[in-house]
Design a protein around this motif. Structure first.
Motif, PDB file in Angstrom:
ATOM      1  N   ILE A 215      -8.683   7.054  41.038  1.00 14.20           N
ATOM      2  CA  ILE A 215      -8.705   5.814  40.254  1.00 14.20           C
ATOM      3  C   ILE A 215      -9.651   4.774  40.861  1.00 14.20           C
ATOM      4  O   ILE A 215     -10.468   4.187  40.134  1.00 14.20           O
ATOM      5  N   PRO A 216      -9.606   4.519  42.189  1.00 14.61           N
ATOM      6  CA  PRO A 216     -10.593   3.590  42.752  1.00 14.61           C
ATOM      7  C   PRO A 216     -12.029   4.070  42.559  1.00 14.61           C
ATOM      8  O   PRO A 216     -12.921   3.262  42.269  1.00 14.61           O
ATOM      9  N   LEU A 217     -12.288   5.385  42.707  1.00  8.97           N
ATOM     10  CA  LEU A 217     -13.635   5.913  42.510  1.00  8.97           C
ATOM     11  C   LEU A 217     -14.083   5.704  41.066  1.00  8.97           C
ATOM     12  O   LEU A 217     -15.237   5.354  40.808  1.00  8.97           O
ATOM     13  N   LEU A 353      -9.342  -9.182  51.114  1.00 11.94           N
ATOM     14  CA  LEU A 353      -8.788  -9.060  52.459  1.00 11.94           C
ATOM     15  C   LEU A 353      -7.890  -7.833  52.606  1.00 11.94           C
ATOM     16  O   LEU A 353      -7.943  -7.137  53.628  1.00 11.94           O
ATOM     17  N   ILE A 354      -7.072  -7.564  51.599  1.00 13.98           N
ATOM     18  CA  ILE A 354      -6.201  -6.383  51.680  1.00 13.98           C
ATOM     19  C   ILE A 354      -7.035  -5.110  51.672  1.00 13.98           C
ATOM     20  O   ILE A 354      -6.785  -4.176  52.441  1.00 13.98           O
ATOM     21  N   THR A 355      -8.059  -5.065  50.817  1.00 15.29           N
ATOM     22  CA  THR A 355      -8.923  -3.886  50.762  1.00 15.29           C
ATOM     23  C   THR A 355      -9.644  -3.681  52.084  1.00 15.29           C
ATOM     24  O   THR A 355      -9.717  -2.556  52.602  1.00 15.29           O
ATOM     25  N   PRO A 367      -7.599  -0.104  48.819  1.00 16.62           N
ATOM     26  CA  PRO A 367      -8.224  -0.614  47.590  1.00 16.62           C
ATOM     27  C   PRO A 367      -7.256  -0.759  46.426  1.00 16.62           C
ATOM     28  O   PRO A 367      -7.344  -1.721  45.645  1.00 16.62           O
ATOM     29  N   VAL A 368      -6.317   0.188  46.294  1.00 21.58           N
ATOM     30  CA  VAL A 368      -5.347   0.116  45.200  1.00 21.58           C
ATOM     31  C   VAL A 368      -4.392  -1.053  45.408  1.00 21.58           C
ATOM     32  O   VAL A 368      -4.124  -1.837  44.486  1.00 21.58           O
TER      33      VAL A 368
END
Length: 385
Positions: A215-217, A353-355, A367-368
């Protein structure tokens, strides 16, 4: 067609491919090796993306008489390089196949494309920036151990960006390779020139790999490649059916994924080289430049094993800096777009920041979580948006 081909078509096509390869080949190799691929399998990855890009570029350019340049996703490669830890090579291949299916699905239905459009662009570009920032930081860490190599490459980068922006990465490879060779850290004597054979890699699927990789890709490929790619085509007053392009690149991605073809999509920045006046004064003939680029793609894919051997021989500091410098421009643009919308800045900052933190929770990568947290934050501050 050959009687219409000119030197400017060939040179523009070659320049586009050089920009594409020099900007991302190191990142692709890092992604493949991070997934557990052997050097032979890494060669197959480069073979697959070269052949896929070459065939789709030639087909679409000839079909529509428009300079359509396809490629692979450099940000997607960076995503894989930073996210494949904990996943097997077979899971990574399976994730790439699932991504291809999502691209195809986007081409045949409006619902998925509508869903993507509803995700604030500030959040997706913030996620992209968060994925790439660790690569940017690592650009400067070799300063302590290899100051001569670092300073030489930094100077090459600044000079290239100032005077020869289109060939900055080529200049970096030449300067970095020369300095490393002089220092004795780049052995070239054992390099061999050989044709690559594709290697089939069996896929497996898991919920974690689909959520954390596929999904991120898919999102990164759509947001950073396909959408800017169609905008680039339209900005030069050309027109092609976007759903058909998605279907064609998606099916090619599906066919080549078991051999390492992790993505096949529209090119964005390098595509402009084949669309300008330098390619041909007549806009109707510029498609021949992208056809030339397609031929060079195929040649690069056929001899990708030699390319892998060259980059594997490079010291880790050199490849680390090459990857970082290649992504600085994308990081800069992503940060600008992420923070441009004042209403979405809080959510974008949380996503970024979380990613960038690289956290993993219940098998799902940063990333999710970053995109999800950013979306919730954005809805909290903008409940009516």
């Amino acid at each position: 067609m050959l009687n219409k081909l000119s030197i400017s078509h060939v040179s523009s096509g070659l320049a586009a491919i050089l920009v594409g390869y020099t900007c991302s080949v190191v990142i692709v190799i890092k992604a493949a090796m991070g997934a557990g691929a052997t050097p032979v399998q890494v060669g197959s990855w480069l073979f697959a993306i070269g052949i896929a890009s070459g065939l789709t570029t030639i087909f679409f350019s000839l079909r529509y008489k428009v300079p359509v340049l396809t490629a692979w996703s450099t940000p997607g490669a960076a995503l894989l390089a930073s996210s494949v830890v904990g996943f097997s090579l077979s899971e990574t291949i399976g994730a790439c196949i699932f991504t291809a299916l999502l691209i195809i699905l986007t081409g045949v239905t409006k619902s998925l494309s509508t869903f993507i459009q509803k995700i604030p662009s500030a959040l997706t570009t913030a996620m992209l920036a968060g994925i790439l920032i660790p690569f940017g930081i690592k650009t400067f860490t070799p300063w302590q151990n290899t100051p001569v190599l670092f300073c030489s490459m930094l100077a090459a980068y600044l000079i290239g960006k100032r005077f020869y922006p289109r060939y900055t990465m080529l200049l970096l490879i030449l300067v970095g390779g020369f300095v490393a060779y002089v220092q004795g850290s780049l052995p070239l004597g054992d390099s061999q020139f050989s044709i690559t054979s594709p290697v089939f890699m069996s896929p497996t699927w898991s919920v974690a790999s689909i959520v954390s990789l596929s999904i991120p890709l898919f999102l990164v490929t759509m947001v950073s490649q396909n959408i800017p790619g169609i905008v680039m085509i339209q900005s030069h007053n050309y027109s092609v059916p976007f759903p058909t392009i998605l279907l064609g690149t998606g099916f090619m991605n599906l066919l080549t994924a078991p051999f390492g073809g992790f993505s096949c999509n529209l090119a964005a920045i390098s595509a402009g080289i084949c669309m300008g006046k330098e390619a041909d004064p007549d806009p109707k003939k510029r498609y021949l430049a992208s056809v030339s680029a397609g031929v060079f793609y195929i040649l690069a894919g056929l001899f990708s094993t030699s390319l892998v051997a060259l980059f594997v021989a490079m010291p880790s500091e050199l490849t680390q800096m090459l990857a970082g410098f290649a992504l600085l421009g994308i990081i800069q643009r992503s940060l600008h777009l992420a923070m441009d919308d004042e209403k979405a800045r809080e959510g974008a900052l949380i996503t970024l920041l979380i990613t960038a933190s690289g956290i993993t929770f219940i098998g799902i990568n940063a990333p999710v979580w970053g995109l999800l947290a950013g979306y919730i934050t954005n809805r909290f501050f903008n409940p009516t948006a």
